[in-house]
Design a protein around this motif. Structure first.
Motif: not given
Length: 412
Positions: A195-207, A263-272
């Motif tokens: 429903k929200y394409p391109g608006k969800v992701t998760y940090p790249a492992l091994p984050d 995204p490279d880290s959870s910090t980056t996802v938080d900012a996004m």
């Protein structure tokens, strides 16, 4: 010898019984006689010393809490100077490993913030001192000694080599003014992403957060019980998680950048998420939304949620370096952090799930915990704990991360 003479001038020699039982003061207590010493003797040996606490330093709120609340407490009650050193756990273990190979009997690290596969590696390679938790009065007074997370860390037997520090649990959150629906399971999460394409992701492992989120989706699609005693063999694990791999590959086209990169880290996802680039975020800090709302980072319509089947929770711990120059001091500081008083400040100031057993609290202590205002947009401690799933064995985590990199990234 300088530390020894300082202790002697403070009156340890005059204590009589302490000297008779421990030889000649602090040097003996730090060595083989530490196990035989009483808690009073350990406390006296730790008095007016310095304790270093090494761990991840990226959380400024926790740094401030350690450098003020905890440091002030141990200084006032024991004369201990607490030095908090921010260092990545991989660098900490590398440092300890180097000292181990060099035969260094006294290092610079006393306490370590540790858990999971890092504990597994450190304990397996003899980088930790122990067992020591049976010596801590507050383990008996405040901690459920039969709790699986007191006995095991990512299914690895603790055996007294680390003491609980705080509990974490994977949570998801979204701004309900933007996305009123909150997915309750993996199937609904898939539909949410569509429903929200391109608006969800998760940090790249091994984050750490990204890895935990993928394990939550594995539990959703494959169940969790089979992993508790699974062999850490690539092919065995890959076969077991194949339904989850298929799910993740199907999910990719609807993620940010179509799942070609993450995204490279959870910090980056938080900012996004905070910038509105994403409509969903995740955290291992179950009350992090309240802090975000309070600081004006998130809107007051941001809401925490978990899957109906639950999400992974774990405990982080405090260990002592095998060559700590001040093992007695480290034990005293760890014991202080386990007290109801300091756990309450962690709960209130840092909004972290405490490790104290509610059944061991006095009526006054229970009332104090119940009175803590955690803020908006969160689930209660009871709701979280009722949806808490156990971690996998630490040895499986890097295997899953390798499989994810080979089988999911860019597989659209």
């Amino acid at each position: 010898m300088k530390k020894l003479q300082k202790l002697l001038t403070l009156g340890l020699a005059a204590a009589g019984a302490a000297v008779l039982l421990t030889g000649c003061g602090k040097k003996a207590l730090e060595g083989p006689d530490l196990e035989a010493a009483s808690w009073d003797q350990i406390t006296e040996a730790a008095r007016d010393t310095t304790v270093t606490f090494y761990g991840w330093g990226g959380d400024e709120n926790r740094n401030n809490w350690l450098n003020t609340t905890v440091a002030d407490h141990v200084k006032e009650n024991y004369g201990i100077t607490l030095e908090v050193v921010g260092m990545d756990i991989n660098d900490i273990l590398t440092k300890l490993s180097g000292e181990k190979q060099a035969g260094s009997e006294k290092g610079s690290i006393d306490m370590i913030w540790i858990n999971g596969e890092n504990f597994y590696s450190a304990k397996d390679n003899g980088l930790l001192y122990g067992p020591f938790t049976h010596k801590l009065p507050n383990m008996e007074a405040y901690v459920d000694l039969e709790d699986p997370e007191t006995l095991n860390d990512f299914c690895m037997p603790i055996e007294g080599y680390e003491a609980p520090y705080a509990k974490a649990q994977m949570v998801l959150y979204a701004d309900t003014a933007v996305t009123p629906e909150l997915p309750e399971n993996a199937a609904e999460f898939m539909e949410f992403c569509k429903k929200y394409p391109g608006k969800v992701t998760y940090p790249a492992l091994p984050d750490f957060t990204g890895s935990a989120f993928v394990r939550c989706l594995i539990y959703e699609t494959c169940g969790w019980e089979q992993f508790q005693d699974m062999e850490a063999d690539y092919d065995t694990v890959k076969t077991a998680i194949e339904p989850a791999l298929s799910y993740l590959r199907e999910l990719n086209p609807y993620l940010w950048n179509q799942g070609k990169t993450f995204p490279d880290s959870s910090t980056t996802v938080d900012a996004m998420f905070a910038d509105g680039e994403l409509v969903l975020d995740m955290s291992y800090g179950p009350f992090s939304v309240a802090s975000g709302i309070e600081e004006g980072i998130y809107t007051d319509t941001t809401q925490t949620f978990v899957f109906d089947n639950g999400t992974i929770g774990n405990t982080n711990y405090m260990g002592i370096a095998f060559n700590s120059p001040n093992k007695a001091g480290a034990m005293v500081v760890i014991n202080a952090i386990l007290s109801g008083e300091i756990q309450l400040t962690q709960y209130a100031q840092l909004k972290e799930l405490p490790v104290v057993d509610q059944d061991k609290l006095s009526a006054e202590e229970k009332a104090a915990f119940d009175a803590v205002e955690l803020g908006q947009g969160i689930l209660t401690q009871a709701e979280l704990l009722s949806h808490r799933l156990p971690e996998m064995p630490a040895s499986l985590v890097p295997v899953i991360e390798e499989i994810w990199l080979n089988e999911v990234v860019g597989k659209v």
